[in-house]
Design an enzyme around this catalytic site. Sequence first.
Site, PDB file in Angstrom:
ATOM      1  N   SER A 155     -19.826  23.362  77.887  1.00 48.72           N
ATOM      2  CA  SER A 155     -19.293  24.541  78.588  1.00 48.72           C
ATOM      3  C   SER A 155     -20.080  25.740  78.112  1.00 48.72           C
ATOM      4  O   SER A 155     -20.746  25.682  77.067  1.00 48.72           O
ATOM      5  CB  SER A 155     -17.809  24.715  78.231  1.00 48.72           C
ATOM      6  OG  SER A 155     -17.336  26.002  78.576  1.00 48.72           O
ATOM      7  N   TYR A 168     -10.515  25.035  72.033  1.00 49.52           N
ATOM      8  CA  TYR A 168     -11.464  24.610  73.065  1.00 49.52           C
ATOM      9  C   TYR A 168     -12.898  24.956  72.656  1.00 49.52           C
ATOM     10  O   TYR A 168     -13.808  24.115  72.753  1.00 49.52           O
ATOM     11  CB  TYR A 168     -11.109  25.298  74.387  1.00 49.52           C
ATOM     12  CG  TYR A 168     -12.014  24.941  75.544  1.00 49.52           C
ATOM     13  CD1 TYR A 168     -11.943  23.696  76.153  1.00 49.52           C
ATOM     14  CD2 TYR A 168     -12.947  25.858  76.032  1.00 49.52           C
ATOM     15  CE1 TYR A 168     -12.774  23.369  77.223  1.00 49.52           C
ATOM     16  CE2 TYR A 168     -13.778  25.552  77.095  1.00 49.52           C
ATOM     17  CZ  TYR A 168     -13.684  24.301  77.689  1.00 49.52           C
ATOM     18  OH  TYR A 168     -14.508  23.971  78.746  1.00 49.52           O
TER      19      TYR A 168
END
Length: 269
Positions: A155, A168
């Site tokens: 990401s 995350y």
Amino acid sequence: MGAELEGRVAFITGAAHGQGRAIALSLAKAGADIVAFDVAAKIEYPAYRQGSTEELRSLEAEVAALGRRALVAVGDVRDAAAVQSAVDAAVAEFGSIDILINNAGIVAYAAVDEMTEDEWDAMLDINLKGPFLVARAVVPVLKRAGRGVIVNNSSVMGLRGGNRLSHYVASKHGLTGLTKAWAIELAPFGIRVVSIHPTGVNTPMNDGLAELEGSTALEIAERSAGNLLPGVPWIEPEDVAELVLYLVSDRARFATGAQFTLDAGLLTR
């Protein structure tokens, strides 16, 4: 271009919908046979909809309609036995595996002083331990073949920080690190390892995250991204799939240990 992956087999996690599904179809169109691995059930955290067995079956049918074979396997990337069983089934069905796409992942917001240990553990177990368990099962198959490609779907948050996303961000930075370490370790065996770093992607995950936040998918995308290109709150799964297709093909034969951003300019800010 339609047959550049002819004779190759791609093992894709989180394949039922979203980015995983788009990647599976893109690689099948290029000639690859597909192993589609997905939990295909609701999990405890985060409490939004994951993939389903119906989506896996429809993916199987779509791959077949493209003239390629598909093997669907239901399992959790945190379950080493389920992962190994799927890899064994893939080798029995297709003879080998050439491409691994570590795509399965979750995201959720939580302030560090409000996050539970279970939430932290679930995020790290799915997003970081999961790719390790899958790679551990697949790498011996790649080594026997003397070639292969692993693509880890990280990401933009694997290259920067994010508000209320510490678990995350930690998981995605860890996946970026795994990519670099595996690239060094596996290069002598002819195995390439890269990571991709998309900005927000228009998938069912956005809808689920919005529901948890009492927001809308568009607001979630705009909050998380801040993309440089105007009018681009998110990109589409097919955009990610196009990048992956390039990276697993021989056109990218010298790409390993590298991070590839598809971020609409986000990281330039």
